[in-house]
Structures are given as structure tokens and as C-alpha cells.
Design a protein around this motif. Structure first.
Motif, PDB file in Angstrom:
ATOM      1  N   ALA A 286     -12.034  -5.928  -1.063  1.00 30.08           N
ATOM      2  CA  ALA A 286     -11.426  -4.607  -1.203  1.00 30.08           C
ATOM      3  C   ALA A 286     -10.579  -4.304   0.024  1.00 30.08           C
ATOM      4  O   ALA A 286     -11.010  -4.505   1.162  1.00 30.08           O
ATOM      5  N   VAL A 287      -9.353  -3.867  -0.204  1.00 28.37           N
ATOM      6  CA  VAL A 287      -8.457  -3.502   0.892  1.00 28.37           C
ATOM      7  C   VAL A 287      -7.996  -2.071   0.694  1.00 28.37           C
ATOM      8  O   VAL A 287      -7.836  -1.596  -0.440  1.00 28.37           O
ATOM      9  N   ALA A 288      -7.791  -1.391   1.795  1.00 22.57           N
ATOM     10  CA  ALA A 288      -7.342   0.001   1.744  1.00 22.57           C
ATOM     11  C   ALA A 288      -5.817   0.025   1.749  1.00 22.57           C
ATOM     12  O   ALA A 288      -5.188  -0.217   2.784  1.00 22.57           O
ATOM     13  N   LEU A 289      -5.246   0.274   0.595  1.00 20.34           N
ATOM     14  CA  LEU A 289      -3.789   0.362   0.494  1.00 20.34           C
ATOM     15  C   LEU A 289      -3.347   1.802   0.725  1.00 20.34           C
ATOM     16  O   LEU A 289      -4.072   2.747   0.405  1.00 20.34           O
ATOM     17  N   PRO A 290      -2.161   1.996   1.268  1.00 20.98           N
ATOM     18  CA  PRO A 290      -1.681   3.365   1.498  1.00 20.98           C
ATOM     19  C   PRO A 290      -1.429   4.086   0.178  1.00 20.98           C
ATOM     20  O   PRO A 290      -0.999   3.480  -0.803  1.00 20.98           O
ATOM     21  N   ARG A 291      -1.723   5.367   0.154  1.00 23.24           N
ATOM     22  CA  ARG A 291      -1.395   6.185  -1.017  1.00 23.24           C
ATOM     23  C   ARG A 291       0.094   6.472  -0.955  1.00 23.24           C
ATOM     24  O   ARG A 291       0.543   7.310  -0.181  1.00 23.24           O
ATOM     25  N   THR A 292       0.848   5.742  -1.731  1.00 28.92           N
ATOM     26  CA  THR A 292       2.295   5.860  -1.652  1.00 28.92           C
ATOM     27  C   THR A 292       2.912   5.769  -3.027  1.00 28.92           C
ATOM     28  O   THR A 292       2.357   5.144  -3.932  1.00 28.92           O
ATOM     29  N   LYS A 293       4.055   6.406  -3.176  1.00 32.50           N
ATOM     30  CA  LYS A 293       4.818   6.328  -4.411  1.00 32.50           C
ATOM     31  C   LYS A 293       6.001   5.376  -4.262  1.00 32.50           C
ATOM     32  O   LYS A 293       6.850   5.303  -5.138  1.00 32.50           O
ATOM     33  N   HIS A 294       6.052   4.651  -3.147  1.00 29.63           N
ATOM     34  CA  HIS A 294       7.166   3.750  -2.874  1.00 29.63           C
ATOM     35  C   HIS A 294       6.718   2.311  -3.076  1.00 29.63           C
ATOM     36  O   HIS A 294       5.806   1.827  -2.395  1.00 29.63           O
ATOM     37  N   LEU A 295       7.375   1.611  -3.996  1.00 32.03           N
ATOM     38  CA  LEU A 295       6.991   0.249  -4.342  1.00 32.03           C
ATOM     39  C   LEU A 295       7.143  -0.697  -3.153  1.00 32.03           C
ATOM     40  O   LEU A 295       6.299  -1.573  -2.947  1.00 32.03           O
ATOM     41  N   SER A 296       8.196  -0.550  -2.381  1.00 34.70           N
ATOM     42  CA  SER A 296       8.428  -1.455  -1.260  1.00 34.70           C
ATOM     43  C   SER A 296       7.287  -1.385  -0.249  1.00 34.70           C
ATOM     44  O   SER A 296       6.843  -2.420   0.270  1.00 34.70           O
ATOM     45  N   ARG A 297       6.804  -0.196   0.033  1.00 34.28           N
ATOM     46  CA  ARG A 297       5.691  -0.053   0.986  1.00 34.28           C
ATOM     47  C   ARG A 297       4.412  -0.647   0.405  1.00 34.28           C
ATOM     48  O   ARG A 297       3.621  -1.260   1.117  1.00 34.28           O
ATOM     49  N   LEU A 298       4.227  -0.465  -0.878  1.00 34.57           N
ATOM     50  CA  LEU A 298       3.022  -0.980  -1.536  1.00 34.57           C
ATOM     51  C   LEU A 298       3.008  -2.510  -1.526  1.00 34.57           C
ATOM     52  O   LEU A 298       1.997  -3.134  -1.187  1.00 34.57           O
ATOM     53  N   THR A 299       4.118  -3.130  -1.906  1.00 32.36           N
ATOM     54  CA  THR A 299       4.164  -4.598  -1.930  1.00 32.36           C
ATOM     55  C   THR A 299       4.024  -5.175  -0.528  1.00 32.36           C
ATOM     56  O   THR A 299       3.383  -6.216  -0.332  1.00 32.36           O
ATOM     57  N   ALA A 300       4.614  -4.518   0.461  1.00 31.08           N
ATOM     58  CA  ALA A 300       4.473  -4.985   1.839  1.00 31.08           C
ATOM     59  C   ALA A 300       3.017  -4.919   2.284  1.00 31.08           C
ATOM     60  O   ALA A 300       2.526  -5.825   2.972  1.00 31.08           O
ATOM     61  N   SER A 301       2.310  -3.876   1.881  1.00 35.62           N
ATOM     62  CA  SER A 301       0.913  -3.722   2.267  1.00 35.62           C
ATOM     63  C   SER A 301       0.053  -4.817   1.646  1.00 35.62           C
ATOM     64  O   SER A 301      -0.860  -5.351   2.295  1.00 35.62           O
ATOM     65  N   VAL A 302       0.323  -5.172   0.386  1.00 32.32           N
ATOM     66  CA  VAL A 302      -0.439  -6.239  -0.268  1.00 32.32           C
ATOM     67  C   VAL A 302      -0.173  -7.575   0.422  1.00 32.32           C
ATOM     68  O   VAL A 302      -1.092  -8.360   0.668  1.00 32.32           O
ATOM     69  N   ARG A 303       1.088  -7.836   0.755  1.00 35.63           N
ATOM     70  CA  ARG A 303       1.433  -9.092   1.433  1.00 35.63           C
ATOM     71  C   ARG A 303       0.745  -9.189   2.798  1.00 35.63           C
ATOM     72  O   ARG A 303       0.198 -10.242   3.166  1.00 35.63           O
ATOM     73  N   ILE A 304       0.758  -8.094   3.544  1.00 39.55           N
ATOM     74  CA  ILE A 304       0.121  -8.088   4.860  1.00 39.55           C
ATOM     75  C   ILE A 304      -1.383  -8.307   4.725  1.00 39.55           C
ATOM     76  O   ILE A 304      -1.990  -9.048   5.514  1.00 39.55           O
ATOM     77  N   ALA A 305      -1.996  -7.685   3.710  1.00 40.73           N
ATOM     78  CA  ALA A 305      -3.435  -7.858   3.496  1.00 40.73           C
ATOM     79  C   ALA A 305      -3.770  -9.303   3.163  1.00 40.73           C
ATOM     80  O   ALA A 305      -4.779  -9.845   3.636  1.00 40.73           O
ATOM     81  N   CYS A 306      -2.926  -9.964   2.371  1.00 40.77           N
ATOM     82  CA  CYS A 306      -3.164 -11.375   2.033  1.00 40.77           C
ATOM     83  C   CYS A 306      -3.014 -12.259   3.273  1.00 40.77           C
ATOM     84  O   CYS A 306      -3.812 -13.178   3.494  1.00 40.77           O
ATOM     85  N   GLU A 307      -1.994 -11.989   4.083  1.00 36.83           N
ATOM     86  CA  GLU A 307      -1.787 -12.778   5.294  1.00 36.83           C
ATOM     87  C   GLU A 307      -2.939 -12.584   6.276  1.00 36.83           C
ATOM     88  O   GLU A 307      -3.393 -13.543   6.924  1.00 36.83           O
TER      89      GLU A 307
END
Length: 230
Positions: free
Chosen positions: A96-117
Motif C-alpha cells: 500500500a502506498v499513499a498517493l496524493p489526493r489530486t485531480k491531475h493525471l500527471s502528478r498521479l502517474t509521477a507518484s506511482v512511478r516514484i513509488a515503484c522506483e
């Protein structure tokens, strides 16, 4: 309040959107469905196969053709060229990772990539992060606005599907062998038309970053693209 084509309007307290998988891709009509019954002798006689789409269905269709006796050249046509990734070698516990509550797709995808790395850096397979997102996917999707959802479907979905819908290690190894030996080629292009001929199929396509139209003649052509959202 629903306006219905050729049927006036309706007023309802609750509306459920149940459009199933969407509509077939018009540009691939004319190709065989991926699980159409093809006689073994036709597979054995074929020298070439075109597979439109590069997801799990394509892998199933390709390996089924090989089992049916197909020994020729296979070509996978995909706009993005994304192939299914491999499951982790051993079963992983969803992370489980804490993703930011955001309505912006670019920020969301960046957060998932950073969590995977970050997971990989600490010895945890990236697959654990993707698996850990499953319980919250619906909420994440609903928080995105209509424009951001459309951006996801147009730009991000092929990459997400490749990481979300994965292959067992044994099957992934067979796909890699197909590509590494050249028995199967991956072509980044968009199919615009498929025509059935007396002795096969003609696939019309445009390669990425090119306006030129090409025709590819093949013995068998399978539509493995599934459905587009309706």
C-alpha cells in the motif's frame, strides 16, 4: 434526466451506466476474432500472421497459432508498442502506498512511478505497488475529472495495462524468445483498414510519426485490440 435518441426523455432517481466493454474498433473490422476456430491445416500452411494489438489477447492468439502448427513470421502491430510485463518471480504481498489526493493525471502517474522506483530500491518488486493500488483504483478514477479521464484513456492506459495485466514467467519467456529470435516482430503503427482477400488479408497501416500509408499482405490477421470505451 436522460435524453434518449428517437425515444424522448426519461426521469429517474438512479442511473447505472452499464455499457460493458464498449464498441469494437472499426478500423480492424475484417480481421479474424482472436479466438475464431482456425483449422490446424490453415495454421500450418500460413507463412505469415498479423496480430493487431499487443496485450494478453495477442499473446494467447500467437501461442495458439504456434500450437496449431504455425511456423512462419508473426507481426504484432501496436500504436504504443507496449507488451505485457512479467509477474514477479515469486508471489508478492501488495504494498500500500499513499498517493496524493489530486485531480491531475500527471502528478498521479509521477507518484506511482516514484513509488515503484522506491520499492525496487529497497528490494521490493514494482509489481507489489501495482497490486497494492487495486483496492483504491475506483476511488482514484472517480476523483479525476472528465478531461483527465480522457487523457488517461488516450495516453496512459496502454502503459498501465502493460503493467497491470501481466504474464506468468513461463509465458513471458516464450514471448521474449519469439521476439529475440525474430520469429515475431513488433511494429509500432496504427491500423486504418483490414480487407479480406481470396488468399489472405490486406492490412493498411500508418507507422508512428509518419503520414505514409502502407499495405501489408498476410495469410492470417487477428484483431486482438478488444473494445474501445463507448
Amino acid at each position: 434526466h436522460l435524453e434518449i435518441e428517437s425515444a424522448g426523455s426519461l426521469v429517474a432517481k438512479t442511473v447505472l451506466l452499464a455499457t460493458a466493454y464498449g464498441e469494437p474498433n472499426a478500423s480492424t473490422q475484417g480481421a479474424l476474432a482472436p479466438f475464431d476456430a482456425v483449422p490446424a491445416e490453415r495454421h500450418a500452411k500460413a507463412k505469415s500472421i498479423v496480430l493487431i494489438g499487443s496485450g494478453l489477447t495477442m499473446v494467447d492468439a500467437l501461442l495458439a497459432a504456434r500450437r496449431g502448427g504455425f511456423l512462419g513470421q508473426a507481426t504484432v502491430i501496436s500504436r504504443r508498442g507496449q507488451l505485457p510485463r512479467e509477474h514477479a518471480p515469486k508471489g508478492v504481498v501488495p504494498l500500500a502506498v499513499a498517493l496524493p489526493r489530486t485531480k491531475h493525471l500527471s502528478r498521479l502517474t509521477a507518484s506511482v512511478r516514484i513509488a515503484c522506483e522506491a520499492a525496487e530500491a529497497h528490494g521490493t518488486p514494482w509489481q507489489a505497488v501495482v497490486n497494492g493500488l487495486r483496492p483504491s483504483l475506483q476511488a482514484i478514477w472517480q476523483e479525476l475529472g472528465t478531461r483527465e479521464q480522457a487523457r488517461f484513456l488516450r495516453h496512459v492506459r496502454p502503459f498501465w495495462d502493460a503493467h497491470r495485466h501481466r504474464l506468468p514467467g513461463e509465458v513471458h519467456a516464450k514471448l521474449r524468445e519469439e521476439l529475440d529470435t525474430g520469429r515475431t516482430a513488433l511494429l509500432r503503427a496504427r491500423v486504418t483498414h483490414v480487407e479480406r482477400l481470396d488468399d489472405g488479408f490486406r492490412v493498411t497501416l500508418r507507422r508512428r510519426a509518419s503520414a505514409a500509408v502502407e499495405n501489408l499482405q498476410t495469410d492470417l490477421a487477428f484483431d486482438c485490440t478488444g473494445f474501445r470505451p463507448s
